[in-house]
Design a protein around this motif. Structure first.
Motif, PDB file in Angstrom:
ATOM      1  N   ILE A 114     -60.349  44.054 -53.365  1.00  0.00           N
ATOM      2  CA  ILE A 114     -60.228  44.362 -54.784  1.00  0.00           C
ATOM      3  C   ILE A 114     -61.613  44.189 -55.399  1.00  0.00           C
ATOM      4  CG2 ILE A 114     -57.830  43.605 -54.965  1.00  0.00           C
ATOM      5  CD1 ILE A 114     -58.917  41.021 -56.274  1.00  0.00           C
ATOM      6  N   PRO A 115     -61.887  44.859 -56.512  1.00  0.00           N
ATOM      7  CA  PRO A 115     -63.185  44.691 -57.173  1.00  0.00           C
ATOM      8  C   PRO A 115     -63.369  43.265 -57.665  1.00  0.00           C
ATOM      9  CG  PRO A 115     -62.053  46.651 -57.970  1.00  0.00           C
ATOM     10  CD  PRO A 115     -61.052  45.881 -57.183  1.00  0.00           C
ATOM     11  N   MET A 116     -64.541  42.706 -57.471  1.00  0.00           N
ATOM     12  CA  MET A 116     -64.859  41.385 -57.990  1.00  0.00           C
ATOM     13  C   MET A 116     -66.347  41.315 -58.275  1.00  0.00           C
ATOM     14  SD  MET A 116     -64.518  39.040 -54.555  1.00  0.00           S
ATOM     15  CE  MET A 116     -65.355  37.651 -55.292  1.00  0.00           C
ATOM     16  N   ARG A 117     -66.742  40.412 -59.147  1.00  0.00           N
ATOM     17  CA  ARG A 117     -68.134  40.296 -59.569  1.00  0.00           C
ATOM     18  C   ARG A 117     -68.899  39.403 -58.603  1.00  0.00           C
ATOM     19  NH1 ARG A 117     -64.812  39.617 -63.951  1.00  0.00           N
ATOM     20  NH2 ARG A 117     -64.850  41.296 -65.511  1.00  0.00           N
ATOM     21  N   PHE A 118     -69.460  40.015 -57.579  1.00  0.00           N
ATOM     22  CA  PHE A 118     -70.213  39.283 -56.563  1.00  0.00           C
ATOM     23  C   PHE A 118     -71.494  40.057 -56.281  1.00  0.00           C
ATOM     24  CE2 PHE A 118     -71.219  38.047 -52.147  1.00  0.00           C
ATOM     25  CZ  PHE A 118     -71.185  36.670 -52.268  1.00  0.00           C
ATOM     26  N   ALA A 119     -72.618  39.567 -56.782  1.00  0.00           N
ATOM     27  CA  ALA A 119     -73.904  40.236 -56.605  1.00  0.00           C
ATOM     28  C   ALA A 119     -74.474  39.876 -55.239  1.00  0.00           C
ATOM     29  CB  ALA A 119     -74.878  39.829 -57.708  1.00  0.00           C
ATOM     30  N   ILE A 120     -74.532  40.846 -54.325  1.00  0.00           N
ATOM     31  CA  ILE A 120     -74.970  40.596 -52.958  1.00  0.00           C
ATOM     32  C   ILE A 120     -76.471  40.335 -52.895  1.00  0.00           C
ATOM     33  CG2 ILE A 120     -75.180  41.596 -50.650  1.00  0.00           C
ATOM     34  CD1 ILE A 120     -72.626  43.158 -51.221  1.00  0.00           C
ATOM     35  N   LYS A 121     -76.826  39.266 -52.205  1.00  0.00           N
ATOM     36  CA  LYS A 121     -78.225  38.887 -52.012  1.00  0.00           C
ATOM     37  C   LYS A 121     -78.701  39.225 -50.610  1.00  0.00           C
ATOM     38  CE  LYS A 121     -81.331  34.872 -52.273  1.00  0.00           C
ATOM     39  NZ  LYS A 121     -81.392  33.400 -52.534  1.00  0.00           N
ATOM     40  N   ASP A 122     -77.859  38.965 -49.610  1.00  0.00           N
ATOM     41  CA  ASP A 122     -78.245  39.201 -48.220  1.00  0.00           C
ATOM     42  C   ASP A 122     -76.989  39.320 -47.366  1.00  0.00           C
ATOM     43  OD1 ASP A 122     -79.874  39.590 -46.059  1.00  0.00           O
ATOM     44  OD2 ASP A 122     -80.371  37.483 -45.759  1.00  0.00           O
ATOM     45  N   SER A 123     -77.134  39.932 -46.187  1.00  0.00           N
ATOM     46  CA  SER A 123     -76.006  40.032 -45.261  1.00  0.00           C
ATOM     47  C   SER A 123     -76.534  40.051 -43.833  1.00  0.00           C
ATOM     48  CB  SER A 123     -75.194  41.309 -45.530  1.00  0.00           C
ATOM     49  OG  SER A 123     -75.987  42.460 -45.302  1.00  0.00           O
ATOM     50  N   MET A 124     -75.707  39.613 -42.902  1.00  0.00           N
ATOM     51  CA  MET A 124     -76.092  39.629 -41.495  1.00  0.00           C
ATOM     52  C   MET A 124     -74.849  39.743 -40.630  1.00  0.00           C
ATOM     53  SD  MET A 124     -77.078  35.681 -40.600  1.00  0.00           S
ATOM     54  CE  MET A 124     -75.852  34.362 -40.628  1.00  0.00           C
ATOM     55  N   GLY A 142     -68.813  35.397 -63.461  1.00  0.00           N
ATOM     56  CA  GLY A 142     -67.778  35.770 -64.411  1.00  0.00           C
ATOM     57  C   GLY A 142     -66.374  35.852 -63.853  1.00  0.00           C
ATOM     58  N   GLU A 143     -66.039  35.055 -62.847  1.00  0.00           N
ATOM     59  CA  GLU A 143     -64.690  35.062 -62.279  1.00  0.00           C
ATOM     60  C   GLU A 143     -63.983  33.739 -62.568  1.00  0.00           C
ATOM     61  OE1 GLU A 143     -63.051  37.431 -61.013  1.00  0.00           O
ATOM     62  OE2 GLU A 143     -64.487  38.927 -60.294  1.00  0.00           O
ATOM     63  N   GLN A 144     -62.660  33.795 -62.627  1.00  0.00           N
ATOM     64  CA  GLN A 144     -61.841  32.606 -62.835  1.00  0.00           C
ATOM     65  C   GLN A 144     -61.343  32.119 -61.476  1.00  0.00           C
ATOM     66  OE1 GLN A 144     -58.234  31.222 -65.839  1.00  0.00           O
ATOM     67  NE2 GLN A 144     -58.316  33.347 -65.179  1.00  0.00           N
ATOM     68  N   LEU A 145     -61.747  30.915 -61.101  1.00  0.00           N
ATOM     69  CA  LEU A 145     -61.470  30.384 -59.765  1.00  0.00           C
ATOM     70  C   LEU A 145     -60.297  29.410 -59.813  1.00  0.00           C
ATOM     71  CD1 LEU A 145     -62.744  30.645 -56.923  1.00  0.00           C
ATOM     72  CD2 LEU A 145     -64.021  28.557 -57.412  1.00  0.00           C
ATOM     73  N   LEU A 146     -59.301  29.630 -58.950  1.00  0.00           N
ATOM     74  CA  LEU A 146     -58.158  28.732 -58.840  1.00  0.00           C
ATOM     75  C   LEU A 146     -58.530  27.532 -57.997  1.00  0.00           C
ATOM     76  CD1 LEU A 146     -55.113  28.184 -59.367  1.00  0.00           C
ATOM     77  CD2 LEU A 146     -54.652  29.420 -57.232  1.00  0.00           C
ATOM     78  N   ARG A 153     -61.140  27.284 -63.039  1.00  0.00           N
ATOM     79  CA  ARG A 153     -62.509  27.021 -63.515  1.00  0.00           C
ATOM     80  C   ARG A 153     -63.241  28.354 -63.618  1.00  0.00           C
ATOM     81  NH1 ARG A 153     -67.306  26.238 -60.646  1.00  0.00           N
ATOM     82  NH2 ARG A 153     -66.179  26.070 -58.659  1.00  0.00           N
ATOM     83  N   ARG A 154     -63.867  28.594 -64.759  1.00  0.00           N
ATOM     84  CA  ARG A 154     -64.634  29.816 -64.943  1.00  0.00           C
ATOM     85  C   ARG A 154     -65.993  29.673 -64.271  1.00  0.00           C
ATOM     86  NH1 ARG A 154     -63.636  34.963 -65.956  1.00  0.00           N
ATOM     87  NH2 ARG A 154     -62.025  34.244 -67.408  1.00  0.00           N
ATOM     88  N   VAL A 155     -66.302  30.601 -63.372  1.00  0.00           N
ATOM     89  CA  VAL A 155     -67.579  30.591 -62.667  1.00  0.00           C
ATOM     90  C   VAL A 155     -68.500  31.607 -63.336  1.00  0.00           C
ATOM     91  CG1 VAL A 155     -68.747  31.041 -60.477  1.00  0.00           C
ATOM     92  CG2 VAL A 155     -66.495  29.951 -60.484  1.00  0.00           C
ATOM     93  N   ASN A 156     -69.570  31.110 -63.925  1.00  0.00           N
ATOM     94  CA  ASN A 156     -70.527  31.996 -64.582  1.00  0.00           C
ATOM     95  C   ASN A 156     -71.599  32.487 -63.622  1.00  0.00           C
ATOM     96  OD1 ASN A 156     -69.317  31.862 -67.173  1.00  0.00           O
ATOM     97  ND2 ASN A 156     -70.207  29.827 -67.465  1.00  0.00           N
ATOM     98  N   ARG A 180     -47.853  31.478 -65.455  1.00  0.00           N
ATOM     99  CA  ARG A 180     -47.892  31.261 -66.899  1.00  0.00           C
ATOM    100  C   ARG A 180     -49.054  30.351 -67.280  1.00  0.00           C
ATOM    101  NH1 ARG A 180     -41.472  30.152 -68.403  1.00  0.00           N
ATOM    102  NH2 ARG A 180     -40.688  32.222 -67.761  1.00  0.00           N
ATOM    103  N   LYS A 181     -49.502  29.544 -66.334  1.00  0.00           N
ATOM    104  CA  LYS A 181     -50.600  28.613 -66.607  1.00  0.00           C
ATOM    105  C   LYS A 181     -51.965  29.296 -66.517  1.00  0.00           C
ATOM    106  CE  LYS A 181     -48.047  24.629 -64.802  1.00  0.00           C
ATOM    107  NZ  LYS A 181     -48.057  23.514 -63.809  1.00  0.00           N
ATOM    108  N   ILE A 182     -51.986  30.505 -65.958  1.00  0.00           N
ATOM    109  CA  ILE A 182     -53.258  31.203 -65.766  1.00  0.00           C
ATOM    110  C   ILE A 182     -53.316  32.418 -66.673  1.00  0.00           C
ATOM    111  CG2 ILE A 182     -54.736  32.399 -64.113  1.00  0.00           C
ATOM    112  CD1 ILE A 182     -53.414  30.794 -61.896  1.00  0.00           C
ATOM    113  N   ARG A 183     -54.314  32.461 -67.502  1.00  0.00           N
ATOM    114  CA  ARG A 183     -54.508  33.602 -68.385  1.00  0.00           C
ATOM    115  C   ARG A 183     -55.460  34.586 -67.718  1.00  0.00           C
ATOM    116  NH1 ARG A 183     -55.741  31.900 -74.472  1.00  0.00           N
ATOM    117  NH2 ARG A 183     -55.407  34.166 -74.617  1.00  0.00           N
ATOM    118  N   GLY A 184     -54.992  35.792 -67.489  1.00  0.00           N
ATOM    119  CA  GLY A 184     -55.814  36.776 -66.821  1.00  0.00           C
ATOM    120  C   GLY A 184     -55.792  36.610 -65.307  1.00  0.00           C
ATOM    121  N   ARG A 185     -56.710  37.283 -64.638  1.00  0.00           N
ATOM    122  CA  ARG A 185     -56.759  37.240 -63.183  1.00  0.00           C
ATOM    123  C   ARG A 185     -57.530  36.028 -62.691  1.00  0.00           C
ATOM    124  NH1 ARG A 185     -60.113  41.268 -59.277  1.00  0.00           N
ATOM    125  NH2 ARG A 185     -61.753  39.835 -59.885  1.00  0.00           N
TER     126      ARG A 185
END
Length: 230
Positions: A114-124, A142-146, A153-156, A180-185
């Motif tokens: 699924i789409p998520m906000r993850f800026a790739i720096k490197d891969s191997m 900018g993702e909400q981490l369970l 917890r909001r990860v900036n 119900r305890k989580i607002r949004g994704r």
């Protein structure tokens, strides 16, 4: 470009990064192709570096033309909208040799992204016996981490690694169940290392905080009810 559900990386517009990597000599001096269309004709990027090689005005509706030797080729658009080709002039050829094993999670279900906000720096990619381990490092933004506690917890901006070797060795994000305890994704980091191959130093990776709470259903895309989501 992006990877599809079969991990097949493909482009929707002219592959700008690939062309820049190949460079002026390859593209505009030696005039070598940057790829091939499904009908077997080469794809060029003439005029990308040297506007004197521009052929835009000579292209047919499919974005193709013949060179001085009578050989047909396509040419990507070297300005916005960066079109690759609009149609196939020849017949599609079955020359692809791509083979892959779909990633599965610890339950044996296929992993679908699924789409998520993850800026790739490197891969191997490294091989360890029968396993091939893929590691991608980058910045989660900018993702909400369970969390294991059930809170979020909001990860900036947090740097870490995503990896996959097999169904018992991976660190990936999945979408959390609706609550119900989580607002949004919300997403959670599934960290499984019980079956990591010898030689793969998972301890050296900077990973995210794993979720160790109640099992999530990890529902697939709407309508399937089968596949988990990464």
């Amino acid at each position: 470009g992006h990877a599809g559900r079969g991990d097949d990386y493909h482009y929707h517009i002219a592959p700008k990064c690939l062309i820049e990597d190949l460079g002026k000599k390859w593209v505009d001096v030696d005039k070598k192709p940057i790829g091939y269309a499904m009908d077997g004709f080469p794809i060029h990027a003439l005029g990308w570096f040297n506007k004197g090689n521009a052929v835009e005005a000579q292209l047919d509706p499919c974005r193709g033309m013949k060179d001085d030797s009578g050989n047909y080729f396509y040419n990507v658009k070297t300005s916005s909208s960066w079109d690759v080709l609009n149609c196939l002039t020849g017949e599609p050829q079955k020359f692809a040799r791509d083979r892959w094993h779909h990633r599965v999670d610890r339950t044996g279900k296929e992993i679908t992204g699924i789409p998520m906000r993850f800026a790739i720096k490197d891969s191997m990619r490294t091989s360890h016996g029968r396993d091939v381990c893929h590691v991608t490092t980058g910045m989660l933004q900018g993702e909400q981490l369970l969390l294991t506690s059930g809170k979020t917890r909001r990860v900036n901006a947090e740097e870490g690694a995503l990896f996959y070797c097999n169904k018992a060795c991976y660190g990936l994000f999945f979408e959390a169940d609706k609550s119900r305890k989580i607002r949004g994704r919300a997403i959670y980091y599934d960290y499984i290392v019980s079956g990591c191959p010898g030689g793969f130093d998972v301890a050296s990776l900077r990973t995210f905080t794993p979720y160790e709470g109640p099992a999530q259903k990890r529902k697939g895309p709407p309508g399937t009810g089968k596949r988990p989501r990464q």
